[in-house]
Write an enzyme that holds these catalytic residues in place. Structure first.
Site, mmCIF file in Angstrom:
data_model
loop_
_atom_site.group_PDB
_atom_site.id
_atom_site.type_symbol
_atom_site.label_atom_id
_atom_site.label_comp_id
_atom_site.label_asym_id
_atom_site.label_seq_id
_atom_site.Cartn_x
_atom_site.Cartn_y
_atom_site.Cartn_z
ATOM 1 N N TYR A 29 -4.855 -0.824 -24.386
ATOM 2 C CA TYR A 29 -3.887 0.235 -24.100
ATOM 3 C C TYR A 29 -4.413 1.156 -23.006
ATOM 4 C CZ TYR A 29 -1.119 4.482 -24.810
ATOM 5 O OH TYR A 29 -0.331 5.592 -24.627
ATOM 6 N N VAL A 43 7.870 11.424 -28.139
ATOM 7 C CA VAL A 43 7.909 12.374 -27.037
ATOM 8 C C VAL A 43 9.293 12.396 -26.396
ATOM 9 C CG1 VAL A 43 6.952 12.926 -24.756
ATOM 10 C CG2 VAL A 43 5.435 12.163 -26.603
ATOM 11 N N ARG A 52 15.505 1.383 -26.674
ATOM 12 C CA ARG A 52 15.523 -0.026 -27.084
ATOM 13 C C ARG A 52 16.845 -0.438 -27.706
ATOM 14 N NH1 ARG A 52 10.917 -2.993 -27.555
ATOM 15 N NH2 ARG A 52 8.942 -1.981 -27.050
#
Length: 329
Positions: A151, A23, A43
């Protein structure tokens, strides 16, 4: 495809987390195209096209100092997360999800409020409400959350904390809950469907009469950008979808058509498939293929005056046309 329907607004300074994710990449490209100044996090230490500044965040948690990243920022779009893992190897998966998705999110949000950020847009998940719906009875934003996996639990707790923080600080929080997202480079369950079609083998999925909501990446990005400054979006929860629910059979045919391949679907009753999957220990997979998961986006349409700019057919064509271009086919 993304951007053809976009309306340009006043330029903002935006902190976008997770800018190299599925996304995040699409958001970064469209935000830059619309003239916004973007501070992007990822990251890896790298310069990202379209970003004014890039910051490496290797491990999302509650101990990160966001002060420099938040200087002059008007809006935060928080797309970074520890995502759903099919076969999680963590000793305590819920603790790991909470560390990233709850502690990391709320720490960023508190620091954003202290820095004077006006609005915090949080990319959550339909998993906050659960894994399935009864056919024809879609989830609505005011349904009681019933997440069933770590999650989903972590996303719900992050949502609750954000809305509480917004009430305490005056910084507006906007929560966007997408169902299955598809587009160029998609992974996970949708990528598995693509592989099944690519193999060209007969599949026993020709008589599935469920309904599932999907959202193409172009529609999701358009909605998120609408949430940046729409006056009615503050402290609200919105669903995203293409507003065209499909059965698994319809989706497989649509994928095959977009790929230019035949859909070899054999009409096997869903009950037989369910029994077979249970005997083979594939009950979860059967639920995704045979069960329904629908969302009602009427609140999104009415409150934000938003209509998905792309049809499912356009979204699927874009998915494979872009992938083919990248592959040089």
């Amino acid at each position: 495809m993304i951007g053809l329907h976009g309306r340009f607004a006043i330029s903002k300074r935006i902190l976008l987390t997770g800018a190299t994710g599925f996304v995040g990449q699409a958001l970064l490209a469209e935000l830059a195209r619309r003239g916004h100044a973007i501070v992007a996090t990822s990251r890896h230490a790298q310069q990202l096209a379209g970003a004014e500044r890039c910051i490496q965040i290797t491990d999302l948690n509650g101990d990160i100092d966001w002060q420099q990243a938040l200087l002059g920022i008007d809006v935060v779009i928080h797309a970074a997360a520890r995502v759903h893992v099919l076969h999680d190897q963590a000793a305590d998966p819920l603790a790991e999800f909470r560390r990233a998705n709850v502690d990391g999110t709320l720490s960023l949000a508190r620091q954003a409020a202290e820095a004077g950020v006006r609005r915090f847009v949080f990319i959550s998940s339909i998993k906050v409400l659960g894994e399935q719906t009864r056919l024809g009875i879609p989830f609505r934003p005011d349904n009681v959350p019933r997440p069933v996996d770590p999650y989903g639990i972590s996303k719900r707790e992050a949502e609750d904390g954000l809305l509480t923080l917004a009430a305490e600080t005056g910084m507006e929080a906007v929560v966007v809950r997408p169902p299955l997202i598809y587009g160029p480079g998609v992974k996970g369950n949708f990528a598995n469907l693509i592989k099944l079609v690519e193999r060209g083998l007969p599949l026993p999925l020709g008589a599935i009469h469920n309904k599932r909501s999907l959202v193409g990446i172009g529609n999701l990005v358009d909605l998120i950008i609408r949430c940046l400054d729409h006056p009615a979006a503050g402290n609200q929860v919105f669903f995203a979808s293409d507003d065209e629910d499909l059965s698994t059979t319809e989706l497989m045919r649509g994928v095959a058509e977009a790929m230019g391949k035949p859909a070899r679907l054999v009409p096997v009753p869903a009950g037989m498939l369910q029994i077979g999957a249970t005997l083979l220990g594939k009950k979860a997979m059967a639920q995704r293929l045979l069960g329904s998961l629908q969302v009602d986006i009427s609140k999104t349409r009415e409150l934000l005056r938003w209509t998905p700019p792309y049809t499912v057919q356009e979204g699927l064509r874009y998915c494979f046309e872009s992938s083919n271009r990248l592959a040089g086919r």
